[in-house]
Scaffold this motif. Structure first.
Motif, PDB file in Angstrom:
ATOM      1  N   MET A   1       0.826  -1.188   0.000  1.00  0.00           N
ATOM      2  CA  MET A   1       0.000   0.000   0.000  1.00  0.00           C
ATOM      3  C   MET A   1       0.868   1.249   0.000  1.00  0.00           C
ATOM      4  O   MET A   1       1.986   1.234   0.499  1.00  0.00           O
ATOM      5  N   ALA A   2       0.320   2.341  -0.520  1.00  0.00           N
ATOM      6  CA  ALA A   2       1.093   3.573  -0.631  1.00  0.00           C
ATOM      7  C   ALA A   2       0.130   4.691  -1.040  1.00  0.00           C
ATOM      8  O   ALA A   2      -1.068   4.477  -1.160  1.00  0.00           O
ATOM      9  N   VAL A   3       0.678   5.891  -1.229  1.00  0.00           N
ATOM     10  CA  VAL A   3      -0.121   7.003  -1.753  1.00  0.00           C
ATOM     11  C   VAL A   3       0.653   7.669  -2.880  1.00  0.00           C
ATOM     12  O   VAL A   3       1.706   8.254  -2.658  1.00  0.00           O
ATOM     13  N   TYR A   4       0.159   7.549  -4.096  1.00  0.00           N
ATOM     14  CA  TYR A   4       0.716   8.236  -5.249  1.00  0.00           C
ATOM     15  C   TYR A   4      -0.184   9.388  -5.682  1.00  0.00           C
ATOM     16  O   TYR A   4       0.277  10.395  -6.191  1.00  0.00           O
ATOM     17  N   THR A   5      -1.494   9.194  -5.540  1.00  0.00           N
ATOM     18  CA  THR A   5      -2.475  10.177  -5.992  1.00  0.00           C
ATOM     19  C   THR A   5      -3.216  10.740  -4.791  1.00  0.00           C
ATOM     20  O   THR A   5      -3.826   9.984  -4.021  1.00  0.00           O
ATOM     21  N   ASP A   6      -3.170  12.047  -4.623  1.00  0.00           N
ATOM     22  CA  ASP A   6      -3.883  12.681  -3.519  1.00  0.00           C
ATOM     23  C   ASP A   6      -5.369  12.784  -3.863  1.00  0.00           C
ATOM     24  O   ASP A   6      -5.747  12.885  -5.033  1.00  0.00           O
ATOM     25  N   VAL A   7      -6.188  12.758  -2.833  1.00  0.00           N
ATOM     26  CA  VAL A   7      -7.641  12.846  -3.000  1.00  0.00           C
ATOM     27  C   VAL A   7      -8.165  13.970  -2.125  1.00  0.00           C
ATOM     28  O   VAL A   7      -7.912  13.989  -0.912  1.00  0.00           O
ATOM     29  N   ALA A   8      -8.897  14.912  -2.713  1.00  0.00           N
ATOM     30  CA  ALA A   8      -9.489  16.006  -1.961  1.00  0.00           C
ATOM     31  C   ALA A   8     -10.726  15.517  -1.218  1.00  0.00           C
ATOM     32  O   ALA A   8     -11.428  14.601  -1.670  1.00  0.00           O
ATOM     33  N   ALA A   9     -10.998  16.130  -0.076  1.00  0.00           N
ATOM     34  CA  ALA A   9     -12.114  15.698   0.760  1.00  0.00           C
ATOM     35  C   ALA A   9     -13.446  15.783   0.033  1.00  0.00           C
ATOM     36  O   ALA A   9     -14.296  14.883   0.154  1.00  0.00           O
ATOM     37  N   ASP A  10     -13.647  16.852  -0.741  1.00  0.00           N
ATOM     38  CA  ASP A  10     -14.937  16.982  -1.430  1.00  0.00           C
ATOM     39  C   ASP A  10     -15.089  15.921  -2.522  1.00  0.00           C
ATOM     40  O   ASP A  10     -16.184  15.413  -2.765  1.00  0.00           O
ATOM     41  N   GLU A  11     -13.956  15.576  -3.185  1.00  0.00           N
ATOM     42  CA  GLU A  11     -13.994  14.504  -4.182  1.00  0.00           C
ATOM     43  C   GLU A  11     -14.373  13.183  -3.531  1.00  0.00           C
ATOM     44  O   GLU A  11     -15.182  12.405  -4.069  1.00  0.00           O
ATOM     45  N   LEU A  12     -13.758  12.893  -2.399  1.00  0.00           N
ATOM     46  CA  LEU A  12     -14.024  11.630  -1.716  1.00  0.00           C
ATOM     47  C   LEU A  12     -15.464  11.571  -1.214  1.00  0.00           C
ATOM     48  O   LEU A  12     -16.133  10.539  -1.336  1.00  0.00           O
ATOM     49  N   ALA A  13     -15.946  12.676  -0.659  1.00  0.00           N
ATOM     50  CA  ALA A  13     -17.326  12.694  -0.175  1.00  0.00           C
ATOM     51  C   ALA A  13     -18.307  12.425  -1.317  1.00  0.00           C
ATOM     52  O   ALA A  13     -19.288  11.681  -1.154  1.00  0.00           O
ATOM     53  N   ASP A  14     -18.040  13.010  -2.474  1.00  0.00           N
ATOM     54  CA  ASP A  14     -18.899  12.771  -3.637  1.00  0.00           C
ATOM     55  C   ASP A  14     -18.827  11.312  -4.076  1.00  0.00           C
ATOM     56  O   ASP A  14     -19.840  10.705  -4.421  1.00  0.00           O
ATOM     57  N   PHE A  15     -17.623  10.750  -4.055  1.00  0.00           N
ATOM     58  CA  PHE A  15     -17.433   9.339  -4.420  1.00  0.00           C
ATOM     59  C   PHE A  15     -18.224   8.441  -3.470  1.00  0.00           C
ATOM     60  O   PHE A  15     -18.932   7.515  -3.908  1.00  0.00           O
ATOM     61  N   LEU A  16     -18.138   8.690  -2.171  1.00  0.00           N
ATOM     62  CA  LEU A  16     -18.819   7.852  -1.186  1.00  0.00           C
ATOM     63  C   LEU A  16     -20.336   7.960  -1.290  1.00  0.00           C
ATOM     64  O   LEU A  16     -21.058   7.034  -0.902  1.00  0.00           O
ATOM     65  N   SER A  17     -20.820   9.076  -1.825  1.00  0.00           N
ATOM     66  CA  SER A  17     -22.271   9.251  -1.951  1.00  0.00           C
ATOM     67  C   SER A  17     -22.882   8.246  -2.926  1.00  0.00           C
ATOM     68  O   SER A  17     -24.095   8.046  -2.932  1.00  0.00           O
ATOM     69  N   ARG A  18     -22.042   7.617  -3.735  1.00  0.00           N
ATOM     70  CA  ARG A  18     -22.536   6.602  -4.663  1.00  0.00           C
ATOM     71  C   ARG A  18     -22.799   5.271  -3.958  1.00  0.00           C
ATOM     72  O   ARG A  18     -23.368   4.348  -4.541  1.00  0.00           O
ATOM     73  N   TYR A  19     -22.339   5.155  -2.699  1.00  0.00           N
ATOM     74  CA  TYR A  19     -22.437   3.904  -1.941  1.00  0.00           C
ATOM     75  C   TYR A  19     -23.348   4.104  -0.732  1.00  0.00           C
ATOM     76  O   TYR A  19     -23.592   5.235  -0.298  1.00  0.00           O
ATOM     77  N   ASP A  20     -23.781   3.002  -0.182  1.00  0.00           N
ATOM     78  CA  ASP A  20     -24.581   3.058   1.038  1.00  0.00           C
ATOM     79  C   ASP A  20     -23.698   2.658   2.225  1.00  0.00           C
ATOM     80  O   ASP A  20     -23.984   1.690   2.936  1.00  0.00           O
ATOM     81  N   ILE A  21     -22.618   3.410   2.431  1.00  0.00           N
ATOM     82  CA  ILE A  21     -21.684   3.070   3.503  1.00  0.00           C
ATOM     83  C   ILE A  21     -21.496   4.238   4.472  1.00  0.00           C
ATOM     84  O   ILE A  21     -20.540   4.257   5.240  1.00  0.00           O
ATOM     85  N   GLY A  22     -22.409   5.197   4.446  1.00  0.00           N
ATOM     86  CA  GLY A  22     -22.357   6.293   5.393  1.00  0.00           C
ATOM     87  C   GLY A  22     -21.636   7.515   4.844  1.00  0.00           C
ATOM     88  O   GLY A  22     -21.100   7.507   3.738  1.00  0.00           O
ATOM     89  N   GLU A  23     -21.634   8.556   5.659  1.00  0.00           N
ATOM     90  CA  GLU A  23     -21.011   9.823   5.277  1.00  0.00           C
ATOM     91  C   GLU A  23     -19.564   9.877   5.753  1.00  0.00           C
ATOM     92  O   GLU A  23     -19.213   9.307   6.783  1.00  0.00           O
ATOM     93  N   LEU A  24     -18.734  10.589   5.008  1.00  0.00           N
ATOM     94  CA  LEU A  24     -17.312  10.693   5.327  1.00  0.00           C
ATOM     95  C   LEU A  24     -17.110  11.418   6.661  1.00  0.00           C
ATOM     96  O   LEU A  24     -17.635  12.515   6.873  1.00  0.00           O
ATOM     97  N   LEU A  25     -16.318  10.798   7.548  1.00  0.00           N
ATOM     98  CA  LEU A  25     -15.917  11.431   8.799  1.00  0.00           C
ATOM     99  C   LEU A  25     -14.448  11.844   8.759  1.00  0.00           C
ATOM    100  O   LEU A  25     -14.103  12.955   9.135  1.00  0.00           O
ATOM    101  N   SER A  26     -13.591  10.922   8.289  1.00  0.00           N
ATOM    102  CA  SER A  26     -12.164  11.225   8.201  1.00  0.00           C
ATOM    103  C   SER A  26     -11.500  10.237   7.264  1.00  0.00           C
ATOM    104  O   SER A  26     -12.063   9.174   6.964  1.00  0.00           O
ATOM    105  N   TYR A  27     -10.308  10.592   6.813  1.00  0.00           N
ATOM    106  CA  TYR A  27      -9.532   9.658   5.997  1.00  0.00           C
ATOM    107  C   TYR A  27      -8.065  10.051   6.070  1.00  0.00           C
ATOM    108  O   TYR A  27      -7.718  11.198   6.349  1.00  0.00           O
ATOM    109  N   LYS A  28      -7.203   9.067   5.839  1.00  0.00           N
ATOM    110  CA  LYS A  28      -5.768   9.338   5.821  1.00  0.00           C
ATOM    111  C   LYS A  28      -5.084   8.350   4.894  1.00  0.00           C
ATOM    112  O   LYS A  28      -5.527   7.204   4.723  1.00  0.00           O
TER     113      LYS A  28
END
Length: 330
Positions: free
Chosen positions: A1-28
């Motif tokens: 595992m690693a991080v090559y591509t950064d993800v903005a919080a608003d992008e991630l929140a929009d991505f998660l809205s496509r799923y039924d797994i709850g709202e974004l609280l935090s990520y790292k």
């Protein structure tokens, strides 16, 4: 595992809205590993792993990886399961990369593997091989012997800047491996990357196998050789025969190794060392600017490869044949 591509919080929140797994609280970001961008994501419904598939992972291969995890789980192998979007998709696009959300497995990977851990991974690997026997999809291993020389050509010109004489050493070893690589051993689904950071333990028991983007169909014994390289050497690159004995014989108690597989293991171990030497060398010479990842030392696998070159017999790895795996000629 690693991080090559950064993800903005608003992008991630929009991505998660496509799923039924709850709202974004935090990520790292998760900085370990070398291949894909990974994030630990906490939502109002729990913890998940977000993976953005980079460089060596083709979008067309994602159904294989994600379907395999579901197949293995149905047969008792603990491994992550992909979340499906409201449209039923198991992967989508985020930050210009194919991306998937998988459930979070409890456990810790062993920072200093001991013989107990090696026995656990040997047994888990054998069970995975058996569970994958009826998996209907097929994916050729792009990082087997036919793919090594093209990788080498990507690094040949600068290889000696890493270690003097490295280009010649690799070239000669490739000549040997290409001429001698076996073609008649049992083939099935392999993980192909079962390093310690891809195996979780709870106490002394394996709790899950993770990170399947290199899984494919290849020789089962080659998967064992990859594990032996990853688990059975000490930090100073000395070979620990006690760990190897634990891994190999635990594997053999779950799935018998044929005499041909036993005989081929030293050569397969050389090939496995070459595969990771080459991918690490290419990565070491081509770290993307700003990547939150530390390239792994390719010379670690030069030292491992040199060790395997001196192995005369599978028993040098500590394999006990009596009562656990078939005796030669049986």
């Amino acid at each position: 595992m690693a991080v090559y591509t950064d993800v903005a919080a608003d992008e991630l929140a929009d991505f998660l809205s496509r799923y039924d797994i709850g709202e974004l609280l935090s990520y790292k970001g998760i900085a370990e590993g070398v291949e894909n961008s990974n994030f630990l994501v906490h939502t109002s419904k729990g913890a998940f792993i977000l993976t953005l598939y980079e460089k060596r992972v083709a979008v067309d291969d994602l159904p294989y990886f994600l379907s395999l995890m579901a197949h293995l789980a149905e047969r008792g192998v603990s491994c992550p399961q992909p979340a499906r979007s409201r449209k039923g998709e198991v992967y989508s696009t985020l930050a210009g990369r194919p991306a998937a959300i998988i459930n979070f497995l409890e456990g810790m990977w062993p920072r200093r593997p001991n013989a107990m851990h090696c026995a656990g991974v040997g047994q888990a690997l054998a069970r995975m091989h058996l569970a994958g026997a009826d998996f209907p999809l097929f994916r050729k291993n792009p990082l087997s012997v036919a793919g090594w020389r093209p990788l080498f050509e990507l690094a040949r010109a600068r290889a000696d800047s890493v270690q003097g004489g490295l280009a010649d050493f690799i070239s000669r070893e490739l000549d040997h491996l290409e001429a001698c690589w076996p073609a008649d051993l049992p083939i099935g689904v392999i993980h192909a990357d079962l390093f310690p950071d891809n195996v979780f333990f709870l106490g002394d028991k394996v709790s899950g196998l993770i990170d399947f983007p290199f899984s494919c169909n290849d020789m089962l014994a080659y998967d064992i050789a990859i594990c032996m390289n990853a688990w059975c050497f000490e930090p100073d690159q000395s070979f620990n025969v006690t760990k190897a004995r634990a891994l190999l014989n635990a594997y053999g108690r779950a799935r018998n190794l044929s005499a041909a597989e036993q005989d081929a293991l030293p050569l397969l171990a050389r090939g496995a060392a070459m595969r990771f030497l080459l991918t690490r060398l290419v990565d070491f010479l081509n770290v993307p600017p700003g990547a939150l990842v530390k390239p792994k030392d390719p010379l670690e696998y030069v030292r491992k490869l040199r060790f395997h070159q001196g192995v005369a017999d599978v028993r040098d790895y500590g394999l006990v044949t009596s009562g656990l795996v078939p005796e030669r000629g049986s």
